[in-house]
Design a protein around this motif. Structure first.
Motif, PDB file in Angstrom:
ATOM      1  N   ILE A 130       0.932  -1.218   0.132  1.00 30.31           N
ATOM      2  CA  ILE A 130      -0.098   0.010   0.030  1.00 30.31           C
ATOM      3  C   ILE A 130       0.651   1.182   0.097  1.00 30.31           C
ATOM      4  CG2 ILE A 130      -1.762   1.320   1.240  1.00 30.31           C
ATOM      5  CD1 ILE A 130      -2.725  -1.014   2.299  1.00 30.31           C
ATOM      6  N   TYR A 131       0.677   2.092  -0.958  1.00 29.68           N
ATOM      7  CA  TYR A 131       1.470   3.393  -1.025  1.00 29.68           C
ATOM      8  C   TYR A 131       0.327   4.369  -0.737  1.00 29.68           C
ATOM      9  CZ  TYR A 131       2.971   7.683  -2.845  1.00 29.68           C
ATOM     10  OH  TYR A 131       3.556   9.138  -2.920  1.00 29.68           O
ATOM     11  N   THR A 132       0.838   5.263   0.292  1.00 34.17           N
ATOM     12  CA  THR A 132      -0.341   6.387   0.414  1.00 34.17           C
ATOM     13  C   THR A 132       0.617   7.708   0.501  1.00 34.17           C
ATOM     14  OG1 THR A 132      -1.794   7.214   2.092  1.00 34.17           O
ATOM     15  CG2 THR A 132       0.019   5.824   3.009  1.00 34.17           C
ATOM     16  N   LYS A 133      -0.164   8.957   0.133  1.00 32.03           N
ATOM     17  CA  LYS A 133       0.585  10.146   0.291  1.00 32.03           C
ATOM     18  C   LYS A 133      -0.699  10.970   0.791  1.00 32.03           C
ATOM     19  CE  LYS A 133       0.276  11.623  -4.591  1.00 32.03           C
ATOM     20  NZ  LYS A 133       1.292  11.949  -5.936  1.00 32.03           N
ATOM     21  N   THR A 134       0.050  12.292   1.657  1.00 36.64           N
ATOM     22  CA  THR A 134      -0.965  13.192   2.045  1.00 36.64           C
ATOM     23  C   THR A 134      -0.245  14.462   2.229  1.00 36.64           C
ATOM     24  OG1 THR A 134      -1.826  11.394   3.493  1.00 36.64           O
ATOM     25  CG2 THR A 134      -2.311  13.651   4.283  1.00 36.64           C
ATOM     26  N   HIS A 135      -0.840  15.571   2.238  1.00 36.94           N
ATOM     27  CA  HIS A 135      -0.036  17.048   1.714  1.00 36.94           C
ATOM     28  C   HIS A 135       0.486  17.416   3.256  1.00 36.94           C
ATOM     29  CE1 HIS A 135       1.022  20.911   0.979  1.00 36.94           C
ATOM     30  NE2 HIS A 135       0.725  20.466  -0.062  1.00 36.94           N
ATOM     31  N   HIS A 136       1.827  17.665   3.374  1.00 34.25           N
ATOM     32  CA  HIS A 136       2.278  18.165   4.739  1.00 34.25           C
ATOM     33  C   HIS A 136       1.659  19.087   5.387  1.00 34.25           C
ATOM     34  CE1 HIS A 136       5.423  17.676   7.525  1.00 34.25           C
ATOM     35  NE2 HIS A 136       6.501  17.658   6.585  1.00 34.25           N
ATOM     36  N   SER A 137       0.831  19.944   4.600  1.00 37.42           N
ATOM     37  CA  SER A 137      -0.270  21.149   5.144  1.00 37.42           C
ATOM     38  C   SER A 137      -0.898  20.285   6.493  1.00 37.42           C
ATOM     39  CB  SER A 137      -0.532  21.979   4.413  1.00 37.42           C
ATOM     40  OG  SER A 137      -1.669  21.085   3.518  1.00 37.42           O
ATOM     41  N   ILE A 138      -1.513  19.263   6.301  1.00 43.69           N
ATOM     42  CA  ILE A 138      -2.245  18.625   7.079  1.00 43.69           C
ATOM     43  C   ILE A 138      -1.986  17.391   7.894  1.00 43.69           C
ATOM     44  CG2 ILE A 138      -4.276  19.329   5.697  1.00 43.69           C
ATOM     45  CD1 ILE A 138      -4.457  16.477   4.875  1.00 43.69           C
ATOM     46  N   ILE A 139      -0.733  17.170   7.727  1.00 46.21           N
ATOM     47  CA  ILE A 139      -0.058  16.003   8.600  1.00 46.21           C
ATOM     48  C   ILE A 139       1.228  16.173   8.539  1.00 46.21           C
ATOM     49  CG2 ILE A 139       0.327  14.153   7.033  1.00 46.21           C
ATOM     50  CD1 ILE A 139      -2.203  13.813  10.055  1.00 46.21           C
ATOM     51  N   ASP A 140       2.160  15.722   9.693  1.00 46.69           N
ATOM     52  CA  ASP A 140       3.390  15.498   9.877  1.00 46.69           C
ATOM     53  C   ASP A 140       3.854  14.073   9.794  1.00 46.69           C
ATOM     54  OD1 ASP A 140       3.277  15.008  12.546  1.00 46.69           O
ATOM     55  OD2 ASP A 140       3.515  16.825  12.983  1.00 46.69           O
ATOM     56  N   GLY A 141       5.076  13.776   9.662  1.00 50.60           N
ATOM     57  CA  GLY A 141       5.579  12.532   9.466  1.00 50.60           C
ATOM     58  C   GLY A 141       5.088  11.489  10.601  1.00 50.60           C
ATOM     59  N   GLU A 142       5.204  12.113  12.106  1.00 54.62           N
ATOM     60  CA  GLU A 142       5.143  11.355  13.209  1.00 54.62           C
ATOM     61  C   GLU A 142       3.586  11.098  13.409  1.00 54.62           C
ATOM     62  OE1 GLU A 142       5.891  11.700  17.953  1.00 54.62           O
ATOM     63  OE2 GLU A 142       7.530  12.174  16.323  1.00 54.62           O
ATOM     64  N   SER A 143       2.700  12.131  13.346  1.00 56.54           N
ATOM     65  CA  SER A 143       1.195  11.904  13.460  1.00 56.54           C
ATOM     66  C   SER A 143       0.728  11.084  12.334  1.00 56.54           C
ATOM     67  CB  SER A 143       0.569  13.239  13.406  1.00 56.54           C
ATOM     68  OG  SER A 143       0.742  14.191  12.360  1.00 56.54           O
ATOM     69  N   GLY A 144       1.307  11.237  11.204  1.00 52.43           N
ATOM     70  CA  GLY A 144       0.702  10.381  10.010  1.00 52.43           C
ATOM     71  C   GLY A 144       1.040   9.089  10.216  1.00 52.43           C
ATOM     72  N   LEU A 145       2.259   8.714  10.820  1.00 53.82           N
ATOM     73  CA  LEU A 145       2.680   7.088  10.847  1.00 53.82           C
ATOM     74  C   LEU A 145       1.805   6.618  11.882  1.00 53.82           C
ATOM     75  CD1 LEU A 145       4.611   5.436   9.571  1.00 53.82           C
ATOM     76  CD2 LEU A 145       6.082   5.685  11.188  1.00 53.82           C
TER      77      LEU A 145
END
Length: 467
Positions: A130-145
């Protein structure tokens, strides 16, 4: 419903360009259980039946009346946001890496919610991804993971938990209405805090300028002090991607023996691997790299919407340093940077990050960074991971590899996160300058073996460099 866009999050939107995209993502690799042919289709159907939750239903509005803000939308196209792909028969793991690189290239459509994901079947050895991408303006790496892990199960049961984009992130706790006098006082305090933050930053910057003029040795963060490297070639739209997994407990032991943290060990092998990669491609770099290392400002358990990160800019090891010398150079430099950041308030640290992102974006858009010093040579980021084994619809998660952003003429990002018993690295690069990232992954693995030897550990088997 609308939500104001904080300065740092707004910066990620303003500096973005077709060649310098500011979305972040990850590739999750799973092993199919035996006898479960429809497992991937079941996951796709379950994901498409979900509804995005904030901030994954946000659309940015930067122009028009009022301040820039996010607007929540109630409509979404599940077939656009949740794709279903399959590699051709007899494809290799590197074919998967090339596909993920291609999917990572385009900007997210700002007229739609700021995320997309693809479930990819046909990966060799009975795997899917699964590859997923989200704009950095709504999530950062730590909270996204953290959200990605929350969308997986801790048991091998045949279930598809709610995916990250439908879980959403918690909003800050609302406060009751306050009287006008209190609001005025809060506004004054906020202004004073911002002035104090800028004062902290400017005093530190002035001290470094004076030290540079008098040729003093500079310590701490050194943004815009890097020499031009191949990693600073003008960004093109093309991306390259590679992965690497190293044994987690062994990395801890190396750190214990050499007086370094786990992060220091990872930064050291990336530094040495990059120097070796450039030498092997006849582009040896004669200077010490300066890396941007994001630093999370989140308290434990904080997954609130938006980005809460600052950054340090350590000078890494000498080009020809031995591994034992290199790790001590990295340890000293990172420690000086963290000490400097520790003297800042949280507000100052956020202001510092927003200002640097804006300056880097300005330098890139005006091409000033082609003649002046770039903000840094590369980004190296450590994102908190998870210890427990995770599953999706009975399939075991083998690894989770960050696929991060490239912007502002910084053409290499190496982000790593721990999962179960390994440290998983995701390398993303400007393909026009660094096209063979699997070679960089192999050079980094060799650097790790050398560091392991410097720590007095005997060679031992380790997880593959690509899985």
């Amino acid at each position: 419903m609308t939500k104001p866009i904080p300065p740092l999050d707004l910066s990620w939107l303003l500096i973005e360009s077709p060649a310098g995209t500011t979305h972040v993502g990850a590739m999750l690799l799973f092993k199919k259980p035996a006898g479960r042919a429809p497992i991937v289709r079941e996951i796709v159907e379950a994901y498409r039946a979900c509804t995005p939750a904030p901030p994954f239903n946000y659309v940015p509005e930067l122009l028009g009346l009022g301040a820039p803000h996010f607007r929540e939308v109630t409509h979404w196209d599940p077939h656009y946001h949740v794709g279903h792909l399959a590699l051709p028969a007899r494809s290799s793991y590197e074919d998967l890496l090339r596909l993920v690189a291609d999917l990572h290239e385009p900007q997210l459509d700002r007229d739609r919610p700021l995320f997309r994901c693809w479930v990819i079947d046909g990966v060799p050895d009975g795997m899917f991804a699964i590859y997923t991408k989200t704009h950095h303006s709504i999530i950062d790496g730590e909270s996204g993971l953290k959200l990605l892990y929350a969308g997986l199960s801790t048991t091998a049961e045949r279930t598809v938990p709610t995916p990250a984009f439908a879980l959403g992130a918690p909003e800050p706790t609302p406060h009751p209405p306050t009287p006008l006098t209190s609001r005025i006082a809060d506004s004054i305090r906020g202004t004073v805090t911002q002035v104090e933050a800028l004062n902290q930053i400017s005093v530190g910057a002035l001290r470094k300028v004076l030290a540079s003029l008098f040729r003093s040795h500079l310590e701490g963060s050194l943004p815009f002090g890097a020499q031009h490297a191949p990693t600073n070639a003008p960004l093109q739209i093309g991306r390259s991607f590679a992965t690497l997994s190293l044994p987690l407990e062994e990395m801890h032991e190396i750190g214990r023996r050499l007086g370094a943290t786990l992060n220091d060990v990872a930064v050291t092998v990336v530094d040495a691997g990059l120097h070796a990669y450039l030498r092997e491609t006849d582009r040896a770099f004669a200077h010490r790299f300066i890396a941007m290392c994001p630093v999370s400002l989140r308290a434990g358990g904080d997954t609130a919407i938006g980005t809460r990160v600052s950054a340090v800019f350590p000078r890494l090891g000498e080009p020809q340093a031995s591994m034992s010398e290199r790790i001590h150079q990295v340890v000293d430099s990172v420690a000086a940077c963290k000490k400097e950041l520790g003297r800042m308030s949280s507000e100052a640290a956020l202001t510092y990050a927003a200002g640097l992102v804006a300056l880097a974006g300005l330098g890139s858009s005006t091409h000033l960074d082609r003649v002046a010093h770039p903000a840094c040579n590369l980004v190296i980021s450590n994102v908190a991971g998870a210890k427990e084994i995770r599953y999706l619809n009975g399939a075991r998660l083998l690894g989770i590899y960050p696929v991060s952003a490239l912007a502002a003429s910084i053409g290499l990002n190496a982000t790593f996160a721990s999962y179960h018993d390994s440290m998983d690295f995701g390398f993303v690069a400007n393909a026009a300058a660094l096209g063979d990232l699997p070679l960089l992954a192999r050079c980094t693995r060799r650097a790790y073996a050398e560091l392991k030897g410097a720590a007095g550990l005997q060679p031992a088997g380790q997880k593959s460099a690509t899985v």
